[in-house]
Design a protein around this motif. Structure first.
Motif, mmCIF file in Angstrom:
data_model
loop_
_atom_site.group_PDB
_atom_site.id
_atom_site.type_symbol
_atom_site.label_atom_id
_atom_site.label_comp_id
_atom_site.label_asym_id
_atom_site.label_seq_id
_atom_site.Cartn_x
_atom_site.Cartn_y
_atom_site.Cartn_z
ATOM 1 N N ILE A 218 7.351 12.360 -0.962
ATOM 2 C CA ILE A 218 7.422 12.034 -1.885
ATOM 3 C C ILE A 218 5.784 10.895 -2.709
ATOM 4 O O ILE A 218 5.648 10.516 -2.236
ATOM 5 N N PHE A 219 4.863 11.650 -3.376
ATOM 6 C CA PHE A 219 4.418 10.749 -3.469
ATOM 7 C C PHE A 219 4.283 10.220 -5.144
ATOM 8 O O PHE A 219 4.511 10.696 -5.639
ATOM 9 N N ARG A 220 3.127 8.616 -4.568
ATOM 10 C CA ARG A 220 3.901 7.795 -5.708
ATOM 11 C C ARG A 220 2.590 7.188 -6.447
ATOM 12 O O ARG A 220 1.537 7.331 -5.641
ATOM 13 N N THR A 221 2.501 6.939 -7.685
ATOM 14 C CA THR A 221 0.976 6.253 -7.420
ATOM 15 C C THR A 221 0.837 4.763 -7.345
ATOM 16 O O THR A 221 1.922 4.438 -7.283
ATOM 17 N N ALA A 222 -0.286 4.071 -6.860
ATOM 18 C CA ALA A 222 -0.537 2.771 -7.099
ATOM 19 C C ALA A 222 0.060 1.846 -7.658
ATOM 20 O O ALA A 222 1.203 1.205 -7.163
ATOM 21 N N ASP A 223 0.780 1.931 -8.754
ATOM 22 C CA ASP A 223 1.240 1.087 -9.737
ATOM 23 C C ASP A 223 2.479 1.018 -9.643
ATOM 24 O O ASP A 223 3.405 0.018 -9.840
ATOM 25 N N GLN A 224 3.465 2.439 -8.862
ATOM 26 C CA GLN A 224 5.029 2.325 -8.668
ATOM 27 C C GLN A 224 5.086 1.503 -7.578
ATOM 28 O O GLN A 224 5.695 0.465 -7.220
ATOM 29 N N ILE A 225 4.274 2.205 -6.345
ATOM 30 C CA ILE A 225 4.084 1.076 -5.325
ATOM 31 C C ILE A 225 3.976 -0.365 -5.451
ATOM 32 O O ILE A 225 4.935 -0.884 -4.665
ATOM 33 N N LEU A 226 3.468 -0.707 -5.880
ATOM 34 C CA LEU A 226 3.096 -2.393 -6.682
ATOM 35 C C LEU A 226 4.408 -2.697 -7.165
ATOM 36 O O LEU A 226 4.802 -3.998 -6.525
ATOM 37 N N SER A 227 5.078 -1.934 -7.687
ATOM 38 C CA SER A 227 6.362 -2.660 -8.738
ATOM 39 C C SER A 227 7.334 -3.041 -7.510
ATOM 40 O O SER A 227 8.252 -3.792 -7.906
ATOM 41 N N TRP A 228 7.295 -2.346 -6.238
ATOM 42 C CA TRP A 228 9.084 -2.606 -5.038
ATOM 43 C C TRP A 228 8.301 -3.918 -5.144
ATOM 44 O O TRP A 228 9.517 -4.198 -4.764
ATOM 45 N N PHE A 229 7.446 -4.591 -4.361
ATOM 46 C CA PHE A 229 7.049 -6.151 -4.564
ATOM 47 C C PHE A 229 7.314 -7.106 -5.253
ATOM 48 O O PHE A 229 7.712 -8.339 -4.648
ATOM 49 N N ASP A 230 7.708 -6.560 -6.436
ATOM 50 C CA ASP A 230 8.445 -7.570 -7.244
ATOM 51 C C ASP A 230 9.714 -8.436 -7.031
ATOM 52 O O ASP A 230 10.126 -7.531 -5.908
ATOM 53 N N PRO A 231 9.611 -9.643 -6.681
ATOM 54 C CA PRO A 231 9.541 -10.446 -7.457
ATOM 55 C C PRO A 231 8.797 -11.320 -6.631
ATOM 56 O O PRO A 231 8.520 -12.736 -6.370
ATOM 57 N N LEU A 232 7.988 -11.043 -5.124
ATOM 58 C CA LEU A 232 7.695 -11.119 -3.944
ATOM 59 C C LEU A 232 6.258 -11.593 -4.141
ATOM 60 O O LEU A 232 5.991 -11.075 -5.051
ATOM 61 N N ASP A 233 5.123 -12.517 -2.929
ATOM 62 C CA ASP A 233 3.951 -13.006 -3.121
ATOM 63 C C ASP A 233 3.565 -11.843 -1.966
ATOM 64 O O ASP A 233 3.703 -11.948 -1.159
ATOM 65 N N LEU A 234 2.842 -11.504 -3.047
ATOM 66 C CA LEU A 234 1.920 -10.261 -2.134
ATOM 67 C C LEU A 234 0.422 -11.310 -1.178
ATOM 68 O O LEU A 234 0.231 -12.365 -1.535
ATOM 69 N N VAL A 235 0.467 -11.170 -0.370
ATOM 70 C CA VAL A 235 -0.405 -11.368 0.791
ATOM 71 C C VAL A 235 -1.859 -10.600 0.833
ATOM 72 O O VAL A 235 -1.646 -9.502 0.624
ATOM 73 N N HIS A 236 -3.088 -11.883 0.800
ATOM 74 C CA HIS A 236 -4.141 -11.041 0.724
ATOM 75 C C HIS A 236 -4.549 -9.974 1.988
ATOM 76 O O HIS A 236 -3.904 -10.354 3.060
ATOM 77 N N PRO A 237 -4.480 -9.023 1.903
ATOM 78 C CA PRO A 237 -5.637 -8.802 0.461
ATOM 79 C C PRO A 237 -4.447 -8.130 0.015
ATOM 80 O O PRO A 237 -5.327 -7.036 -1.387
ATOM 81 N N GLY A 238 -3.163 -7.424 -0.785
ATOM 82 C CA GLY A 238 -2.638 -6.792 -1.981
ATOM 83 C C GLY A 238 -2.566 -5.650 -0.757
ATOM 84 O O GLY A 238 -2.458 -5.420 0.132
ATOM 85 N N LEU A 239 -2.224 -4.892 -2.529
ATOM 86 C CA LEU A 239 -2.023 -3.068 -1.968
ATOM 87 C C LEU A 239 -3.692 -2.879 -1.638
ATOM 88 O O LEU A 239 -3.920 -2.475 -2.533
ATOM 89 N N LEU A 240 -3.427 -2.551 -0.687
ATOM 90 C CA LEU A 240 -5.046 -1.275 -0.142
ATOM 91 C C LEU A 240 -4.385 -0.152 0.707
ATOM 92 O O LEU A 240 -3.007 -0.209 1.267
ATOM 93 N N ASP A 241 -5.698 0.569 0.394
ATOM 94 C CA ASP A 241 -5.496 1.882 1.758
ATOM 95 C C ASP A 241 -4.843 1.221 2.566
ATOM 96 O O ASP A 241 -5.645 0.083 3.050
ATOM 97 N N VAL A 242 -4.176 1.929 3.960
ATOM 98 C CA VAL A 242 -4.048 1.225 4.957
ATOM 99 C C VAL A 242 -5.368 1.430 5.873
ATOM 100 O O VAL A 242 -5.670 0.706 6.714
ATOM 101 N N SER A 243 -6.369 1.887 5.543
ATOM 102 C CA SER A 243 -7.008 1.889 6.653
ATOM 103 C C SER A 243 -8.189 0.991 5.808
ATOM 104 O O SER A 243 -9.237 1.107 7.064
ATOM 105 N N GLN A 244 -8.314 0.560 4.590
ATOM 106 C CA GLN A 244 -9.151 -0.015 4.603
ATOM 107 C C GLN A 244 -8.888 -2.428 4.823
ATOM 108 O O GLN A 244 -9.566 -2.963 4.236
ATOM 109 N N TRP A 245 -7.079 -1.949 5.337
ATOM 110 C CA TRP A 245 -7.295 -3.020 5.816
ATOM 111 C C TRP A 245 -7.248 -3.824 7.263
ATOM 112 O O TRP A 245 -8.290 -3.279 7.939
ATOM 113 N N PRO A 246 -8.090 -5.358 6.658
ATOM 114 C CA PRO A 246 -8.254 -6.058 8.104
ATOM 115 C C PRO A 246 -8.072 -6.010 9.662
ATOM 116 O O PRO A 246 -6.719 -5.268 9.338
ATOM 117 N N THR A 247 -9.070 -4.828 10.540
ATOM 118 C CA THR A 247 -8.696 -4.450 11.052
ATOM 119 C C THR A 247 -8.113 -3.236 11.303
ATOM 120 O O THR A 247 -7.834 -2.709 12.621
#
Ligand SMILES: C[S@@+](CC[C@H](N)C(=O)[O-])C[C@H]1O[C@@H](n2cnc3c(N)ncnc32)[C@H](O)[C@@H]1O
Length: 280
Positions: A218-247
């Protein structure tokens, strides 16, 4: 969810499973012709599927390194997958040999291979059968509670799993159950395939390739995926394409998995606050 849903699937070589298709993308040998056919159907419209699988693995191992360096010494690896290397336990134990990892999965091939090839890491890896759609059952499992002390900070990894869980099974509610059980200072890592900025025709073809599998994709929008983290604190860099994550592997793909790591704050707040320290 249906009350009679068992924690594990029945074995069938002719029904493709998410774990075995992923194993095929990663170049593993624990897959059958039905899995390879499903994988090939995906690769006809999205030839970079193996690259995306590798990018997802790189994200998983990046967040494990971050958590263990932040002092986490216990991990719950939901949807742990068929054994591959390097894995969560190997990476975590390289930093802290006393780290304990519990893997959870509902695929019988994952369970039998993980039992047959226990991790050689000093801290140890334990596999238990469980279905993420029954989070309360996973958390109440005595084998999990022998390994994991939920009164201490823990990292819950739910990487490339929730896109196999339909909305009817309430992915946000599943994560809330784990987040509620985690003590403050714990971490939650999630990745999932996104429909945002993705060609709808490609999405349809990939969904079709998984239609006869043991679970839909099931494909979901970025907003849907982001909403799953409420009410936790996102660690930098936040929600990002996995291939663009540091390292991460840095290779852009036409179909994307988005990933984020979040931390349970020490005091409950009702709205998202500034990000915790970066994982970059
Ligand atoms: C794509 S693999 C991801 C493996 C690993 N987490 C990673 O990111 O490399 C998805 C895994 O989730 C498992 N899975 C899918 N649905 C599940 C469910 N409802 N309960 C438990 N495990 C599930 C599959 O069996 C498979 O091992």
């Amino acid at each position: 969810m249906n009350d009679d849903t068992r924690a594990h699937l029945s074995f069938s070589a002719s029904t493709p499973t998410p774990a075995r298709i992923y194993d095929y993308y990663l170049g593993g040998k624990d897959n059958f012709s039905a899995d390879r056919e499903a994988g090939e159907r995906v690769m006809r419209v999205f030839p970079q599927a193996p690259t995306l699988a590798l990018a997802n693995r790189a994200f998983l191992l990046r967040v494990v390194r971050y958590c263990v360096q932040a002092g986490i010494d216990q991990f719950i690896d939901l949807g742990t997958g068929i054994p591959t290397s390097p894995n969560v336990a190997e990476v975590a134990c390289a930093f802290n040999p006393s780290v304990r990892v519990i893997g959870v999965d509902n695929d019988p091939v994952v369970l039998s291979h993980q039992r047959a090839h226990p991790s050689s890491t000093p801290g140890g890896y334990t596999i238990v059968e469980g279905d993420v759609r029954r989070p309360w059952a996973i958390l109440a499992d005595p084998r999990l509670n022998e390994v994991i002390d939920l009164s201490r900070p823990v990292a819950v990894l739910c990487v490339a799993v929730l896109h196999f869980v339909p909305d009817a099974d309430d992915p946000a509610g599943i994560l809330d159950t784990f987040a509620d059980a985690m003590t403050a200072g714990s971490y939650l890592a999630v990745s999932a395939v996104t429909s945002t900025d993705t060609d709808p025709a490609v999405i349809t073809q990939i969904e079709d390739a998984y239609k006869n599998a043991s679970a839909p994709l099931i494909f979901r929008t970025a907003d849907q995926i982001l909403s799953w983290f409420d009410p936790l604190d996102l660690v930098h860099p936040g929600l990002l394409d996995v291939s663009q994550w540091p390292t991460g592997i840095g290779v852009p793909t036409d179909v994307r998995i988005l990933g984020a790591l979040a931390r349970k704050r020490w005091r409950a707040h009702t709205s998202r606050t500034r990000p915790a320290g970066g994982a970059g």
